[in-house]
Design a protein around this motif. Structure first.
Motif, PDB file in Angstrom:
ATOM      1  N   PRO A  17      22.801  28.620  -0.312  1.00 41.04           N
ATOM      2  CA  PRO A  17      22.614  27.166  -0.242  1.00 41.04           C
ATOM      3  C   PRO A  17      23.734  26.441   0.505  1.00 41.04           C
ATOM      4  N   LYS A  18      23.547  25.143   0.679  1.00 45.73           N
ATOM      5  CA  LYS A  18      24.459  24.286   1.421  1.00 45.73           C
ATOM      6  C   LYS A  18      25.873  24.278   0.828  1.00 45.73           C
ATOM      7  N   GLU A  19      25.963  24.314  -0.487  1.00 46.92           N
ATOM      8  CA  GLU A  19      27.258  24.330  -1.158  1.00 46.92           C
ATOM      9  C   GLU A  19      27.334  25.484  -2.131  1.00 46.92           C
ATOM     10  N   MET A  20      28.482  26.148  -2.136  1.00 44.25           N
ATOM     11  CA  MET A  20      28.749  27.216  -3.109  1.00 44.25           C
ATOM     12  C   MET A  20      30.034  26.816  -3.840  1.00 44.25           C
ATOM     13  N   VAL A  21      29.834  26.045  -4.902  1.00 44.25           N
ATOM     14  CA  VAL A  21      30.954  25.492  -5.649  1.00 44.25           C
ATOM     15  C   VAL A  21      30.827  25.853  -7.122  1.00 44.25           C
ATOM     16  N   MET A  22      31.882  25.536  -7.869  1.00 42.69           N
ATOM     17  CA  MET A  22      31.965  25.943  -9.264  1.00 42.69           C
ATOM     18  C   MET A  22      30.728  25.578 -10.081  1.00 42.69           C
TER      19      MET A  22
END
Length: 113
Positions: A17-22
């Protein structure tokens, strides 16, 4: 995140996906782990959509690599953006992962090994 089976039974292309964050780490890690546990030990992780990744996102990549290696598999990173590539290089993960810019070449490599 999408999972696309490849010509080889145990190979899969995963578009991240567009963001891979916590906030997404548990969900993303679980989905990739399920795919590996289901028999896909050769993965192409498509990073072309990823605009932002933090340390927890990088940990997903490392965890997936360790799991596939336990199953005699391999992971290829595909088309990281300039910002994502800079972080991968800053953390020296480019020495651990094979990185391709060309999807056809990445798929050919993962299906032949």
């Amino acid at each position: 995140m999408t999972f696309s089976p490849l010509a080889l039974d145990n190979a899969c292309l995963i578009t991240l996906p567009k963001e891979m964050v916590m906030a997404q780490t548990p969900t993303l890690r679980a989905a990739i782990t399920r795919q590996i546990e289901a028999g896909s030990n050769k993965l192409v992780l498509d990073l072309h959509k990823v605009e932002y990744i933090d340390s927890s996102g990088l940990s997903i990549l490392v965890s997936a690599l360790k799991l596939t290696q336990k199953k005699a598999g391999e992971i290829i990173l595909l088309s990281p953006s300039d910002g994502v590539r800079a972080l991968i290089e800053l953390t020296r993960l480019h020495q651990v992962f094979t990185i391709y810019e060309d999807q056809a070449a990445a798929i050919e490599h993962i299906c032949e090994t």
